[in-house]
Scaffold this active site. Structure first.
Site, PDB file in Angstrom:
ATOM      1  N   LYS A 151      14.518  17.769 -24.256  1.00 15.80           N
ATOM      2  CA  LYS A 151      13.202  17.840 -24.908  1.00 15.80           C
ATOM      3  C   LYS A 151      12.316  16.811 -24.225  1.00 15.80           C
ATOM      4  CE  LYS A 151      12.292  18.201 -29.478  1.00 15.80           C
ATOM      5  NZ  LYS A 151      11.553  19.445 -29.674  1.00 15.80           N
TER       6      LYS A 151
HETATM    7  N1  PMP Z   1      12.851  25.555 -29.096  1.00 17.28           N
HETATM    8  C1  PMP Z   1      11.873  24.712 -28.713  1.00 17.28           C
HETATM    9  C2  PMP Z   1      11.215  24.914 -27.402  1.00 17.28           C
HETATM   10  C3  PMP Z   1      11.503  23.640 -29.546  1.00 17.28           C
HETATM   11  O1  PMP Z   1      10.528  22.796 -29.189  1.00 17.28           O
HETATM   12  C4  PMP Z   1      12.154  23.470 -30.794  1.00 17.28           C
HETATM   13  C5  PMP Z   1      11.757  22.330 -31.702  1.00 17.28           C
HETATM   14  N2  PMP Z   1      12.531  21.185 -31.429  1.00 17.28           N
HETATM   15  C6  PMP Z   1      13.157  24.378 -31.143  1.00 17.28           C
HETATM   16  C7  PMP Z   1      13.482  25.410 -30.272  1.00 17.28           C
HETATM   17  C8  PMP Z   1      13.902  24.239 -32.444  1.00 17.28           C
HETATM   18  O2  PMP Z   1      14.781  23.143 -32.373  1.00 17.28           O
HETATM   19  P1  PMP Z   1      15.167  22.292 -33.664  1.00 17.28           P
HETATM   20  O3  PMP Z   1      15.712  23.238 -34.656  1.00 17.28           O
HETATM   21  O4  PMP Z   1      16.174  21.320 -33.175  1.00 17.28           O
HETATM   22  O5  PMP Z   1      13.905  21.646 -34.146  1.00 17.28           O
END
Ligand code: PMP
Length: 296
Positions: A151
């Site tokens: 991320k």
């Molecule tokens: N895909 C992307 C590109 C994201 O930015 C997020 C948000 N973090 C998610 C999926 C969902 O991940 P999470 O459930 O860990 O928030």
């Protein structure tokens, strides 16, 4: 996440809320971050799957090759102290450099943790209209171009392109495809699920997909409910022909999808059951060991 930044917490004193203009992370998108939800909860305020988020932050830093002094315990202490006294809140720990060296060689830069908090309205005051999506012409970054498991702030320019174009065209958000296989990957800031013939499915991590923590929670909750829940390749045709479609993410939680371009989906029992299971998992009582209490 909209609304004002409620609080700000950093390890090194900053001039006010400012990240220096010349910060390499600001100029080149080299920060890595997490989004974590705090919930007021039946047993008091707690952060949902804190260590899983912080381990993903450590992985993101490693994948990008950024240098910092934190281990899991150090990250945990910092984030818990930033979130102290907060119930329903979105917590954003950002591992950023305050060094003002430009250029794209990250070796000499030191990264430091800065955590922002945004208040989150209670679930009952948020809109519950099902989302209208379109398949974006902007595909996800290729795993050959970027470590998509990280991320990193820079990769969100791709999400912003896809979301902004979709909203300009009258949709709420976009579904993005894997750039190589052309299969369904994820939403712009969410993972995608479909339900077909009672089976819960989500794109596998072999495609360009973030390993969402909500995605993992939903797979586990679905199995707890006795449903078959699978990760696998998902084609556009399979998405179109599904009975139910929904998105998952830390900030969005579970969002029912009403349509993707011309395909329409009914309100279905599987989404309702999973949304209720997720509500219990996040607000307690804690049956999975997923809630870390925050100090008063
Ligand atoms: N895909 C992307 C590109 C994201 O930015 C997020 C948000 N973090 C998610 C999926 C969902 O991940 P999470 O459930 O860990 O928030």
């Amino acid at each position: 996440m909209t609304g004002a930044l409620a609080a700000f917490h950093e390890d090194r004193p900053l001039p006010g809320d400012a990240i220096p203009f010349g910060s390499n992370s600001l100029q080149h998108g080299t920060a890595v971050f997490e989004g974590i939800r705090g919930y007021a909860g039946v047993d008091g305020p707690a952060l949902f799957r804190l260590d899983d988020h912080l381990n993903r932050l450590l992985d993101s830093a490693r994948l990008l090759g950024v240098d910092h002094d934190y281990d899991l315990a150090g990250l945990r202490a910092h984030v818990l102290s930033a979130a102290a006294g907060h119930g329903d809140v979105y917590v954003r720990p950002l591992l950023t450099t305050l060094d003002t060296a430009l250029g794209v060689d990250l070796r000499a830069l030191r990264f430091t943790l800065v955590t922002g908090l945004w208040p989150v309205p209670g679930r009952d005051v948020r809109p519950s209209r099902p989302a209208r999506l379109t398949v974006s012409p902007w595909r996800r970054p290729s795993t050959a171009s970027f470590p998509v498991r990280a991320k990193a702030t820079g990769s969100y320019a791709n999400s912003a392109l896809a979301r902004t174009a979709a909203v300009r065209a009258g949709f709420d958000d976009a579904v993005q495809l894997d750039p190589v296989s052309g299969r369904v990957a994820e939403g712009t800031v969410t993972n995608v699920f479909l339900v077909a013939g009672g089976v819960v499915r989500t794109p596998w991590l072999a495609d360009s997909v973030l390993a969402g923590i909500t995605r993992d929670s939903v797979l586990r909750l679905a199995r707890d409910l006795g449903l078959t829940a699978e990760e696998g390749p998902v084609t556009e045709a399979e998405l179109r022909d599904a009975d139910e479609v929904f998105l998952t993410g830390t900030a969005s939680e579970l969002v029912r999808v009403g349509r993707v371009d011309g395909a329409e989906y009914r309100a279905g029992p599987v989404f309702d059951a999973l949304a209720e299971a997720f509500r219990r998992a996040t607000t307690g009582p804690d049956e999975h060991g997923w809630l870390t209490p925050v100090p008063a």
